[in-house]
Scaffold this motif. Structure first.
Motif, PDB file in Angstrom:
ATOM      1  N   ARG A  28       0.729  -1.358  -0.022  1.00  0.00           N
ATOM      2  CA  ARG A  28       0.013   0.193   0.059  1.00  0.00           C
ATOM      3  C   ARG A  28       0.700   1.186  -0.109  1.00  0.00           C
ATOM      4  NH1 ARG A  28      -5.149   0.343   1.198  1.00  0.00           N
ATOM      5  NH2 ARG A  28      -4.624   2.096   2.487  1.00  0.00           N
ATOM      6  N   THR A  34      -2.980   0.558  -3.342  1.00  0.00           N
ATOM      7  CA  THR A  34      -4.147   0.565  -2.388  1.00  0.00           C
ATOM      8  C   THR A  34      -5.336  -0.301  -2.737  1.00  0.00           C
ATOM      9  OG1 THR A  34      -4.796   2.758  -3.384  1.00  0.00           O
ATOM     10  CG2 THR A  34      -3.269   2.888  -1.479  1.00  0.00           C
ATOM     11  N   GLY A  35      -5.291  -0.847  -3.502  1.00  0.00           N
ATOM     12  CA  GLY A  35      -6.504  -1.686  -3.916  1.00  0.00           C
ATOM     13  C   GLY A  35      -6.430  -2.865  -2.985  1.00  0.00           C
ATOM     14  N   ILE A  75      -5.462  -7.555  -6.330  1.00  0.00           N
ATOM     15  CA  ILE A  75      -6.812  -7.287  -7.032  1.00  0.00           C
ATOM     16  C   ILE A  75      -6.565  -6.468  -8.142  1.00  0.00           C
ATOM     17  CG2 ILE A  75      -7.480  -5.426  -5.843  1.00  0.00           C
ATOM     18  CD1 ILE A  75      -9.771  -7.995  -7.145  1.00  0.00           C
ATOM     19  N   GLU A  76      -5.559  -5.594  -8.150  1.00  0.00           N
ATOM     20  CA  GLU A  76      -5.260  -4.602  -9.314  1.00  0.00           C
ATOM     21  C   GLU A  76      -4.739  -5.085 -10.371  1.00  0.00           C
ATOM     22  OE1 GLU A  76      -3.616  -0.506  -8.248  1.00  0.00           O
ATOM     23  OE2 GLU A  76      -3.848  -1.362  -6.111  1.00  0.00           O
ATOM     24  N   TRP A  83     -12.025  -7.717 -17.438  1.00  0.00           N
ATOM     25  CA  TRP A  83     -12.102  -8.349 -16.122  1.00  0.00           C
ATOM     26  C   TRP A  83     -11.879  -9.795 -16.150  1.00  0.00           C
ATOM     27  CZ3 TRP A  83     -17.343  -5.907 -14.074  1.00  0.00           C
ATOM     28  CH2 TRP A  83     -17.155  -4.623 -14.015  1.00  0.00           C
ATOM     29  N   GLN A  87     -14.208 -11.381 -11.240  1.00  0.00           N
ATOM     30  CA  GLN A  87     -14.669 -10.134 -11.187  1.00  0.00           C
ATOM     31  C   GLN A  87     -15.922  -9.865 -12.003  1.00  0.00           C
ATOM     32  OE1 GLN A  87     -11.030  -8.359 -12.734  1.00  0.00           O
ATOM     33  NE2 GLN A  87     -10.818  -7.352 -10.948  1.00  0.00           N
ATOM     34  N   HIS A  94     -23.978  -9.907  -7.638  1.00  0.00           N
ATOM     35  CA  HIS A  94     -24.418  -9.048  -6.714  1.00  0.00           C
ATOM     36  C   HIS A  94     -23.691  -9.533  -5.476  1.00  0.00           C
ATOM     37  CE1 HIS A  94     -27.301  -6.437  -8.673  1.00  0.00           C
ATOM     38  NE2 HIS A  94     -27.610  -7.471  -9.212  1.00  0.00           N
ATOM     39  N   THR A 102     -14.076  -7.310  -0.935  1.00  0.00           N
ATOM     40  CA  THR A 102     -14.361  -7.951  -2.338  1.00  0.00           C
ATOM     41  C   THR A 102     -12.740  -8.376  -2.777  1.00  0.00           C
ATOM     42  OG1 THR A 102     -16.245  -6.854  -2.455  1.00  0.00           O
ATOM     43  CG2 THR A 102     -15.142  -7.784  -4.554  1.00  0.00           C
ATOM     44  N   ILE A 106     -11.840 -12.282  -3.659  1.00  0.00           N
ATOM     45  CA  ILE A 106     -11.735 -12.509  -5.151  1.00  0.00           C
ATOM     46  C   ILE A 106     -10.314 -13.342  -5.209  1.00  0.00           C
ATOM     47  CG2 ILE A 106     -10.981 -11.634  -7.422  1.00  0.00           C
ATOM     48  CD1 ILE A 106     -13.403  -9.691  -7.190  1.00  0.00           C
TER      49      ILE A 106
ATOM     50  N   ARG B  18     -31.360  -5.265 -11.574  1.00  0.00           N
ATOM     51  CA  ARG B  18     -30.462  -3.993 -12.174  1.00  0.00           C
ATOM     52  C   ARG B  18     -29.036  -4.475 -11.652  1.00  0.00           C
ATOM     53  NH1 ARG B  18     -32.188  -2.224 -16.292  1.00  0.00           N
ATOM     54  NH2 ARG B  18     -30.618  -0.647 -16.088  1.00  0.00           N
ATOM     55  N   LEU B  19     -28.125  -4.468 -12.466  1.00  0.00           N
ATOM     56  CA  LEU B  19     -26.519  -4.654 -12.433  1.00  0.00           C
ATOM     57  C   LEU B  19     -26.308  -3.113 -11.662  1.00  0.00           C
ATOM     58  CD1 LEU B  19     -25.164  -6.477 -15.139  1.00  0.00           C
ATOM     59  CD2 LEU B  19     -25.683  -7.391 -12.987  1.00  0.00           C
ATOM     60  N   ARG B  20     -25.318  -3.388 -10.508  1.00  0.00           N
ATOM     61  CA  ARG B  20     -24.792  -2.202  -9.917  1.00  0.00           C
ATOM     62  C   ARG B  20     -23.822  -1.216 -10.895  1.00  0.00           C
ATOM     63  NH1 ARG B  20     -23.891  -2.563  -4.048  1.00  0.00           N
ATOM     64  NH2 ARG B  20     -21.647  -2.511  -4.642  1.00  0.00           N
ATOM     65  N   ASP B  23     -19.825  -1.145  -9.246  1.00  0.00           N
ATOM     66  CA  ASP B  23     -19.059  -2.185  -8.886  1.00  0.00           C
ATOM     67  C   ASP B  23     -17.595  -2.264  -9.485  1.00  0.00           C
ATOM     68  OD1 ASP B  23     -20.842  -3.675  -7.481  1.00  0.00           O
ATOM     69  OD2 ASP B  23     -21.318  -4.993  -8.860  1.00  0.00           O
ATOM     70  N   GLU B  24     -17.287  -1.428 -10.625  1.00  0.00           N
ATOM     71  CA  GLU B  24     -16.175  -1.560 -11.344  1.00  0.00           C
ATOM     72  C   GLU B  24     -15.082  -1.268 -10.500  1.00  0.00           C
ATOM     73  OE1 GLU B  24     -15.750   0.184 -15.134  1.00  0.00           O
ATOM     74  OE2 GLU B  24     -13.666  -0.484 -15.411  1.00  0.00           O
ATOM     75  N   LEU B  26     -14.971  -1.177  -7.348  1.00  0.00           N
ATOM     76  CA  LEU B  26     -14.832  -1.996  -6.266  1.00  0.00           C
ATOM     77  C   LEU B  26     -14.138  -3.412  -6.446  1.00  0.00           C
ATOM     78  CD1 LEU B  26     -18.236  -1.153  -4.559  1.00  0.00           C
ATOM     79  CD2 LEU B  26     -15.976  -0.295  -3.513  1.00  0.00           C
ATOM     80  N   ILE B  27     -14.525  -3.869  -7.558  1.00  0.00           N
ATOM     81  CA  ILE B  27     -13.959  -5.198  -8.032  1.00  0.00           C
ATOM     82  C   ILE B  27     -12.440  -5.268  -8.621  1.00  0.00           C
ATOM     83  CG2 ILE B  27     -16.113  -6.424  -8.114  1.00  0.00           C
ATOM     84  CD1 ILE B  27     -16.024  -6.311 -10.851  1.00  0.00           C
ATOM     85  N   THR B  28     -12.007  -4.065  -8.782  1.00  0.00           N
ATOM     86  CA  THR B  28     -11.017  -3.833  -9.327  1.00  0.00           C
ATOM     87  C   THR B  28      -9.700  -3.251  -8.621  1.00  0.00           C
ATOM     88  OG1 THR B  28     -11.366  -1.673 -10.629  1.00  0.00           O
ATOM     89  CG2 THR B  28     -11.500  -3.772 -11.966  1.00  0.00           C
ATOM     90  N   GLY B  29     -10.274  -2.873  -7.286  1.00  0.00           N
ATOM     91  CA  GLY B  29      -9.165  -2.316  -6.451  1.00  0.00           C
ATOM     92  C   GLY B  29      -8.919  -0.700  -6.766  1.00  0.00           C
ATOM     93  N   GLN B  30      -9.890   0.187  -7.282  1.00  0.00           N
ATOM     94  CA  GLN B  30      -9.615   1.483  -7.608  1.00  0.00           C
ATOM     95  C   GLN B  30     -10.654   2.369  -6.753  1.00  0.00           C
ATOM     96  OE1 GLN B  30      -7.566   2.327  -9.977  1.00  0.00           O
ATOM     97  NE2 GLN B  30      -7.121  -0.069 -10.083  1.00  0.00           N
ATOM     98  N   TRP B  33     -10.784   4.646  -0.617  1.00  0.00           N
ATOM     99  CA  TRP B  33     -11.242   4.324   0.812  1.00  0.00           C
ATOM    100  C   TRP B  33     -10.591   5.513   1.472  1.00  0.00           C
ATOM    101  CZ3 TRP B  33     -14.855   1.002   1.101  1.00  0.00           C
ATOM    102  CH2 TRP B  33     -15.165  -0.012   0.340  1.00  0.00           C
ATOM    103  N   ASP B  35      -8.685   5.601   3.944  1.00  0.00           N
ATOM    104  CA  ASP B  35      -7.275   4.774   4.275  1.00  0.00           C
ATOM    105  C   ASP B  35      -6.291   4.925   3.418  1.00  0.00           C
ATOM    106  OD1 ASP B  35      -5.420   4.243   6.224  1.00  0.00           O
ATOM    107  OD2 ASP B  35      -5.786   1.838   5.696  1.00  0.00           O
ATOM    108  N   ASN B  36      -6.810   5.131   2.052  1.00  0.00           N
ATOM    109  CA  ASN B  36      -5.985   5.389   0.823  1.00  0.00           C
ATOM    110  C   ASN B  36      -5.536   6.751   0.593  1.00  0.00           C
ATOM    111  OD1 ASN B  36      -6.529   2.869   0.650  1.00  0.00           O
ATOM    112  ND2 ASN B  36      -7.806   3.088  -1.185  1.00  0.00           N
TER     113      ASN B  36
END
Lengths: 155, 97
Positions: A28, A34-35, A75-76, A83, A87, A94, A102, A106, B18-20, B23-24, B26-30, B33, B35-36
């Protein structure tokens, strides 16, 4: 200070770290990845899970010096132009609400599917038992891992 | 009482999953937060709590912390205007009347 050479998401880094530095802090703050979030700092929650030479580790319970010479995937580094099937499956099913767990889910699931490409629901639950989701999205997380397995996520 | 049922027009949103859209990241680490976030001159705060579960604080000596490397502003709770209300000294959390 100790010198380490670590490959993170395909890029090689040579850095000096304090021997006490945890891998997650190095990722990090040293590499800027930081992901990978820190959930609990005590190896309970699994949010900081990354792959070290292909095996999932909780990066808060690994020292940066232990990763010397290793290939780390965070994750990055999972999306490679598009994806990763995990992912896509997490999105489709959902399998996240706040998304904090997450990345760890993953990464742990990626290791699980590498060892067991077609796990049963019980094997998915066992494989992810070290990862906590406080939104309690476990049902959909299991569905997502099952969907990713069907899509060939282990390949 | 009369209820009216309205026929949904084809393609309406009601009743559809409906798809959120969030998410993108959140699931790719971007996701950014808290703390970042790093800001110029940003300080970190740490709370040192009493090692005693039930005791009277007679004094707090922060001189060692004040001299520690990287330490900025060690402040006993009683002299910090913002924390005074939340960290009452001498049992002021109880109603007095």
């Amino acid at each position: 200070m100790a010198q380490i050479t670590v490959t993170v998401d395909g890029v090689s880094y040579v850095d000096h770290v304090e021997p006490r530095t945890l891998l997650v802090h190095y990722l990090r703050e040293g590499v800027g990845k930081t992901g990978t979030p820190i959930g609990c700092d005590t190896s309970n929650c699994g949010a900081c899970t990354v792959l070290m030479d292909g095996a999932s580790v909780k990066s808060c319970s690994v020292l940066a010096v232990q990763a010397d010479g290793a290939q780390i995937t965070t994750i990055e580094g999972m999306a490679n132009g598009e994806w990763h099937p995990l992912q896509r499956a997490f999105h489709t099913e959902h399998a996240l609400q706040c998304g904090y767990c997450t990345p760890g889910m993953i990464m742990a699931a990626a290791d699980l599917l590498k060892e067991n490409p077609h796990p049963s629901d019980q094997e998915i639950r066992d494989g992810l038992e070290g990862n906590l989701c406080r939104c309690t999205g476990y049902e959909n997380i299991v569905r997502a891992v099952r969907r990713a397995a069907e899509a060939g996520a282990s390949e | 009482m009369t209820t009216t049922q309205t026929q949904q027009a084809p393609g309406a949103e009601l009743g559809k999953a409906r798809l959120r859209k969030e998410d993108e990241r959140l699931i790719t680490g971007q996701t950014n937060w808290t703390d970042n976030i790093t800001l110029p001159g940003m300080l970190h705060i740490a709370f040192l709590r009493s090692p005693f579960a039930h005791a009277r604080i007679t004094s707090v000596d922060v001189s060692a912390a004040r001299g520690a490397p990287g330490s900025s502003r060690p402040t006993p709770a009683r002299t910090s205007p913002t924390s005074r209300a939340a960290c009452p000294a001498r049992g002021r959390s109880r109603p007095t009347s």
